[in-house]
Write a protein that holds these residues in place. Sequence first.
Motif, short mmCIF file in Angstrom:
data_model
loop_
_atom_site.label_atom_id
_atom_site.label_comp_id
_atom_site.label_asym_id
_atom_site.label_seq_id
_atom_site.Cartn_x
_atom_site.Cartn_y
_atom_site.Cartn_z
N ILE A 147 0.86 -1.18 0.00
CA ILE A 147 0.00 0.00 0.00
C ILE A 147 0.89 1.24 0.00
CG2 ILE A 147 -1.78 1.26 1.25
CD1 ILE A 147 -2.53 -1.44 2.56
N TYR A 148 0.72 2.08 -1.01
CA TYR A 148 1.50 3.31 -1.13
C TYR A 148 0.60 4.49 -0.77
CZ TYR A 148 4.86 0.40 -3.60
OH TYR A 148 5.76 -0.57 -3.93
N SER A 149 1.11 5.38 0.07
CA SER A 149 0.28 6.50 0.51
C SER A 149 0.09 7.55 -0.58
CB SER A 149 0.89 7.15 1.75
OG SER A 149 2.19 7.63 1.47
N ASP A 150 1.09 7.77 -1.42
CA ASP A 150 1.00 8.80 -2.45
C ASP A 150 0.59 8.27 -3.82
OD1 ASP A 150 1.75 10.69 -0.60
OD2 ASP A 150 3.88 10.58 -1.12
N GLU A 151 0.86 7.03 -4.10
CA GLU A 151 0.60 6.44 -5.41
C GLU A 151 -0.34 5.25 -5.27
OE1 GLU A 151 1.66 7.56 -8.34
OE2 GLU A 151 2.90 9.16 -7.51
N LYS A 152 -1.62 5.50 -5.13
CA LYS A 152 -2.60 4.43 -4.93
C LYS A 152 -2.68 3.47 -6.12
CE LYS A 152 -4.09 5.41 -0.87
NZ LYS A 152 -3.73 4.55 0.23
N ASP A 153 -2.33 3.94 -7.31
CA ASP A 153 -2.38 3.04 -8.47
C ASP A 153 -1.28 1.97 -8.44
OD1 ASP A 153 -0.53 5.13 -8.89
OD2 ASP A 153 -0.58 4.81 -11.05
N LEU A 154 -0.34 2.08 -7.50
CA LEU A 154 0.71 1.08 -7.36
C LEU A 154 0.36 0.01 -6.33
CD1 LEU A 154 3.90 3.34 -7.42
CD2 LEU A 154 2.81 2.13 -9.32
N ASP A 155 -0.75 0.16 -5.61
CA ASP A 155 -1.15 -0.84 -4.61
C ASP A 155 -1.41 -2.19 -5.30
OD1 ASP A 155 -1.07 1.27 -2.90
OD2 ASP A 155 -3.21 1.29 -2.44
N PHE A 156 -0.94 -3.26 -4.67
CA PHE A 156 -1.12 -4.58 -5.25
C PHE A 156 -0.93 -5.64 -4.17
CE2 PHE A 156 -0.22 -8.28 -7.92
CZ PHE A 156 -1.19 -8.13 -8.89
N THR A 157 -1.50 -6.80 -4.38
CA THR A 157 -1.31 -7.93 -3.48
C THR A 157 -0.47 -8.99 -4.18
OG1 THR A 157 -3.46 -7.52 -2.44
CG2 THR A 157 -2.47 -9.68 -2.10
N VAL A 192 14.38 -2.44 -10.51
CA VAL A 192 15.13 -1.18 -10.50
C VAL A 192 16.64 -1.43 -10.51
CG1 VAL A 192 15.23 -0.83 -7.99
CG2 VAL A 192 15.13 1.14 -9.54
N ALA A 193 17.12 -2.49 -9.91
CA ALA A 193 18.56 -2.77 -9.91
C ALA A 193 19.06 -3.15 -11.30
CB ALA A 193 18.88 -3.88 -8.92
N VAL A 194 18.22 -3.78 -12.10
CA VAL A 194 18.62 -4.22 -13.43
C VAL A 194 18.46 -3.10 -14.46
CG1 VAL A 194 18.12 -5.86 -15.28
CG2 VAL A 194 18.02 -6.60 -12.91
N SER A 195 17.28 -2.46 -14.45
CA SER A 195 16.97 -1.48 -15.50
C SER A 195 17.18 -0.03 -15.07
CB SER A 195 15.52 -1.65 -15.95
OG SER A 195 14.64 -1.32 -14.89
N GLY A 196 17.15 0.24 -13.77
CA GLY A 196 17.24 1.62 -13.30
C GLY A 196 15.92 2.36 -13.41
N LEU A 197 14.86 1.65 -13.81
CA LEU A 197 13.55 2.26 -13.99
C LEU A 197 12.56 1.69 -12.98
CD1 LEU A 197 13.30 1.98 -17.87
CD2 LEU A 197 14.02 3.96 -16.54
N ILE A 198 11.65 2.55 -12.54
CA ILE A 198 10.54 2.10 -11.71
C ILE A 198 9.33 1.98 -12.61
CG2 ILE A 198 9.03 2.68 -9.79
CD1 ILE A 198 11.38 4.09 -8.50
N LEU A 199 8.82 0.77 -12.72
CA LEU A 199 7.69 0.51 -13.61
C LEU A 199 6.39 0.67 -12.84
CD1 LEU A 199 9.11 -2.68 -15.31
CD2 LEU A 199 9.16 -0.36 -16.18
N SER A 200 5.31 0.82 -13.57
CA SER A 200 4.01 0.83 -12.93
C SER A 200 3.68 -0.58 -12.47
CB SER A 200 2.94 1.35 -13.89
OG SER A 200 2.80 0.46 -14.97
N THR A 201 2.55 -0.74 -11.84
CA THR A 201 2.15 -2.05 -11.34
C THR A 201 1.89 -2.98 -12.52
OG1 THR A 201 1.14 -0.92 -9.48
CG2 THR A 201 0.57 -3.21 -9.79
N VAL A 202 2.85 -3.80 -12.84
CA VAL A 202 2.76 -4.73 -13.95
C VAL A 202 2.73 -6.14 -13.36
CG1 VAL A 202 3.87 -5.61 -16.03
CG2 VAL A 202 4.06 -3.19 -15.44
N PRO A 203 1.56 -6.78 -13.34
CA PRO A 203 1.51 -8.13 -12.78
C PRO A 203 2.37 -9.10 -13.57
CG PRO A 203 -0.69 -7.22 -13.00
CD PRO A 203 0.24 -6.29 -13.71
#
Length: 129
Positions: free
Chosen positions: A26-36, A70-81
């Motif tokens: 659960i992310y406080s600022d980015e709700k679209d990143l929440d996932f189980t 992030v360690a491999v690509s240096g990018l933070i992706l959106s919630t990609v199942p």
Amino acid sequence: LSGGLKFLNQTERTDLYLSAIVERLIYSDEKDLDFTDQYYKGRFGYKFTERLSASVNAAYSKDARPDRDVAVSGLILSTVPRQIQNYGGEVDYALTEITSSNLFYRYTRQDFEPRRVIGDFPDYRGGCR
């Protein structure tokens, strides 16, 4: 939030292991990143004789952590199942006290759909084969 169950039963002939773990992000600022995220594993082994044994195993996971690559690509992706399935089996036979033979099979399948990158990057919809 994280929770799970693990079950282990070992005897002289059998070996059974089961686990299930669920994590809620659960992310406080980015709700679209929440996932189980979900992780499941199982293994069963049986010793037929002192020399011959066999086992099978399976694992399944479904996760969508935006920082997992992030360690491999240096990018933070959106919630990609991403779904990963692993299956396997093996047979072991002891030839002598110091040598043994092993026959095994492993199968892995990974499914995901790249979506978009967070930040100043355009949407990325593609894949590789």
